[in-house]
Scaffold this motif. Sequence first.
Motif, short mmCIF file in Angstrom:
data_model
loop_
_atom_site.label_atom_id
_atom_site.label_comp_id
_atom_site.label_asym_id
_atom_site.label_seq_id
_atom_site.Cartn_x
_atom_site.Cartn_y
_atom_site.Cartn_z
N GLY A 28 50.44 5.73 32.32
CA GLY A 28 51.54 5.59 33.26
C GLY A 28 52.90 5.83 32.64
O GLY A 28 53.88 5.15 32.99
N VAL A 37 51.61 -4.81 30.16
CA VAL A 37 50.37 -4.05 29.94
C VAL A 37 49.14 -4.91 30.13
O VAL A 37 48.32 -4.67 31.03
CB VAL A 37 50.37 -3.41 28.53
N ALA A 89 44.36 -4.20 37.71
CA ALA A 89 44.99 -3.25 36.80
C ALA A 89 44.40 -1.85 37.02
O ALA A 89 43.22 -1.72 37.33
CB ALA A 89 44.77 -3.69 35.35
N ARG A 126 48.14 -6.43 33.61
CA ARG A 126 48.84 -5.71 34.69
C ARG A 126 48.45 -4.24 34.73
O ARG A 126 48.11 -3.70 35.79
CB ARG A 126 50.35 -5.87 34.53
N ARG A 127 48.53 -3.58 33.61
CA ARG A 127 48.13 -2.17 33.54
C ARG A 127 46.71 -2.01 32.99
O ARG A 127 46.03 -1.04 33.33
CB ARG A 127 49.11 -1.37 32.67
#
Length: 299
Positions: A57, A73, A157, A76-77
């Motif tokens: 991203g 991160v 995520a 969340r990601r």
Amino acid sequence: MRGGRHVAAVSDASFDLAAGECLALVGESGCGKSVLASALLGLLPGNAETAGSAVLGGLDLLTADERTLARTVRGRRVGLVPQSPAAHLTPVRTVRAQIEETLRELVDTPRRERREAAVAAAERAAFPVDHLDRYPHELSGGLAQRAATALALIGDAPLLLADEPTTGLDRELVDRTADELRRQADEGRALLMITHDLAAAERIADRIAVMYAGRIVELADAGRFFRGRGPRHPYARGLLAALPERDFTPIPGMPPELGALPEGCAFAARCPRATGLCAARPAFDGEVACHHVEEPARA
């Protein structure tokens, strides 16, 4: 660094991973699979060094600072299903409390919605809802693994990193866990599954990356790898041949120590096709790294 020596635990690892795709990273213990996962999440020891890039991203995970990794991160990601769930579960809090707290940190939702989300996450991970109020020490290894899976799924995520997600599970639960991870990919998440379980990889993976002695030696479509013409690298062919439902023939010898790799092909000492060419390290061409690539009739 280990004992004052530089150890190249992972080198020349290159692959991409698209939304909605599952890539299974396979190989023997100690080949560097979990080190690669730790590098992506910034969880390596303080004396470890990284080079290259891992872009998610627009953010390079390898150069991001700890504050960025912790706040934007992890969870969340990137959702992590860890190899050792006991080390990631807080021993003094129930599974429900940990799932709800994780959700509250990601999205500040009302308590009632958090409780409903905790139940939904448990069901998705095949974790018994009536065990949500238990503490980690009250869980078996398999239940702890499923609790960790529920925690990884709660944040939605875009990338799931599953490090040995089926460890300690019986075959039925392996299949249920694998199917849930596949469903997550089908809903648009990218899934990197690190596993020894080739049956689970065959069940859900789109592509297979085979790692040996810290390097990716083959990257292949899963259909071709398992059911088509088969792997092209001798080590990858050996992994399949060692399965009970195949030839049940182990690969001879032992993998080299990562701190004492040979100059040339690291697999040469165990390879039936090794020749003098293998004194030089084979380059990875995007599909395979071997001087003696062949196309077997079938795996």
